[in-house]
Scaffold this active site. Structure first.
Site, PDB file in Angstrom:
ATOM      1  CG  ASP A  92      42.351  59.760  50.885  1.00 24.66           C
ATOM      2  OD1 ASP A  92      41.359  60.026  51.568  1.00 24.66           O
ATOM      3  OD2 ASP A  92      42.297  59.559  49.663  1.00 24.66           O
ATOM      4  CG  ASP A 266      46.891  54.553  47.734  1.00 22.81           C
ATOM      5  OD1 ASP A 266      45.903  54.996  47.128  1.00 22.81           O
ATOM      6  OD2 ASP A 266      47.877  55.273  48.012  1.00 22.81           O
ATOM      7  CB  CYS A 304      46.506  33.811  37.367  1.00 26.18           C
ATOM      8  SG  CYS A 304      45.525  34.456  38.725  1.00 26.18           S
ATOM      9  CB  CYS A 306      42.692  34.306  40.864  1.00 24.34           C
ATOM     10  SG  CYS A 306      42.038  34.843  39.262  1.00 24.34           S
ATOM     11  CB  CYS A 309      42.779  32.419  36.160  1.00 23.09           C
ATOM     12  SG  CYS A 309      43.194  34.134  35.713  1.00 23.09           S
ATOM     13  CG  HIS A 335      42.971  38.297  36.937  1.00 21.64           C
ATOM     14  ND1 HIS A 335      43.812  37.217  37.078  1.00 21.64           N
ATOM     15  CD2 HIS A 335      43.672  39.247  36.258  1.00 21.64           C
ATOM     16  CE1 HIS A 335      44.974  37.493  36.485  1.00 21.64           C
ATOM     17  NE2 HIS A 335      44.908  38.711  35.989  1.00 21.64           N
TER      18      HIS A 335
END
Length: 368
Positions: A92, A266, A304, A306, A309, A335
């Protein structure tokens, strides 16, 4: 070196499924960019961010300019090498950070003089210096320097702010070092006034940026106004170039913006909220600090798969959060980013399959 190019692979209504080709690799869109303010996505290793399916991250011109300095990053081989992220990086322009330093800045036509929040040293940012800093960082996508219009703003204030940003956009464009595979995005301003938004994009299109962003939203307006303005602004942006909604956002904001035709997002929400003990899940948000999870053996999100998890219970996550362990930020952030990555994959597939509205309606009943 590949040219910077936006390729549209599928369309469902206004929503686009695309691919952006850059000097540092391709970006599958709609895309979410994890925020790496100071050259790190907080609590994550770069290879783990990549492993979750993210193609691009965001770096911050203002923060990296102050520390460790953009000259140091340049001398160390550029931001990709410095932070061990070979993929695309968007930086940015520093405009938003300067906007948030109301008490520490003085703005003129030339640029903004401000005091560093680190040591109080006087600094100056202009369209030219912001563009040079981003060049020193070797940003794949450079953002034009703009003034982020506050909300609410009268039409007169919004016009003055937008016109200043358009003059700065021209100077940013003239200062940009054009290279194969690199891009500079112009930023639309105009607050909540559609005719000012249209004037803004007309001026930006004359400068032929490689992509365009919707700026000045997600700055305090109610969600309904954000969704209304996104639906108005997105179709104004050129169809054959990437469209980026800056600073957004919550899952429901992203879903609605994708329906409106936005390609890139974002936000610090998934990472910042993780460090504060708040998880995004398929059943809404979970505040892990709550006593109800003290003896809860279930994973953070049953839907989930991931790393967090698959391996840890809500009970354990609550314990390490309350004990202020570093692992808490790491597991919760992993996560939340996995959740955002999965959301983007779901939206991309829905556009390909032509059933985005149906998928979105179902998602919106579950996510916050």
């Amino acid at each position: 070196m590949p040219e910077f190019k936006f390729e549209r692979l599928a369309q469902d209504g206004k929503a686009r499924r695309g691919r952006i080709h850059t000097a540092h690799g391709t970006i599958e869109t709609p895309a979410f960019m994890p925020v790496g303010t100071a050259g790190t996505v907080k609590a994550m290793k770069p290879e783990d961010v990549k492993g979750l399916g993210f193609d691009i991250i965001l770096g911050n011109t203002y923060h990296l300019h102050l520390r460790p300095t953009d000259e140091l990053v340049r001398d160390m081989g550029g931001l990709h090498k410095f932070i061990n992220w070979p993929g695309p990086i968007l930086t940015d322009s520093g405009g938003y950070q300067v906007f948030s330093l109301t008490d520490l800045r003085k703005m003129t036509e030339e640029g903004v003089t401000f005091n560093s929040h680190i040591d109080g040293a006087k600094k100056f940012l202009s369209p030219e210096t912001s563009t040079l800093i981003q060049d020193n960082l070797d940003a794949t996508i450079t953002m034009a320097f703009d003034e982020c219009t506050p909300y609410p703003a009268t039409e007169e204030v919004a016009r003055e702010s937008m016109e200043l940003s358009m003059r700065w956009a021209k100077r940013s464009r003239e200062a940009f070092n054009k290279r194969e595979g690199y891009a500079q995005f112009g930023i639309q301003q105009g607050s909540t006034y559609p005719h000012l938004r249209q004037e803004s994009i007309d001026k930006l299109e004359e400068l032929d940026f490689e992509g365009y962003a919707i700026g000045g939203l997600a700055v305090g307006e109610p969600p309904e106004k954000l969704h209304e303005m996104t639906a108005i602004c997105a179709p104004m942006l050129p169809e054959h170039k990437p469209r980026y909604l800056m600073g957004v956002g919550y899952p429901q904001d992203i879903i609605k913006a994708v329906i409106s035709g936005v390609d890139m997002f974002d936000c610090v929400l998934p990472t910042r909220n993780a460090r504060n003990g708040l998880a995004f899940t398929s059943e809404g948000t979970v505040s892990i600090k709550q006593k109800q999870y003290e003896r809860d053996e279930a994973p953070l999100d049953p839907a989930c798969d991931c790393y967090t998890c698959k391996n840890y219970s809500r009970s354990y996550l609550r314990h390490i959060y309350r004990a202020n362990e570093a692992l808490s930020a790491m597991l919760m952030t992993h996560h939340n980013l996995a959740f955002y990555s999965s959301l983007m994959k779901t939206l991309r597939k829905a556009i390909e399959d032509g059933n985005l509205q149906e998928v979105a309606d179902e998602l919106l009943t579950r996510v916050r």
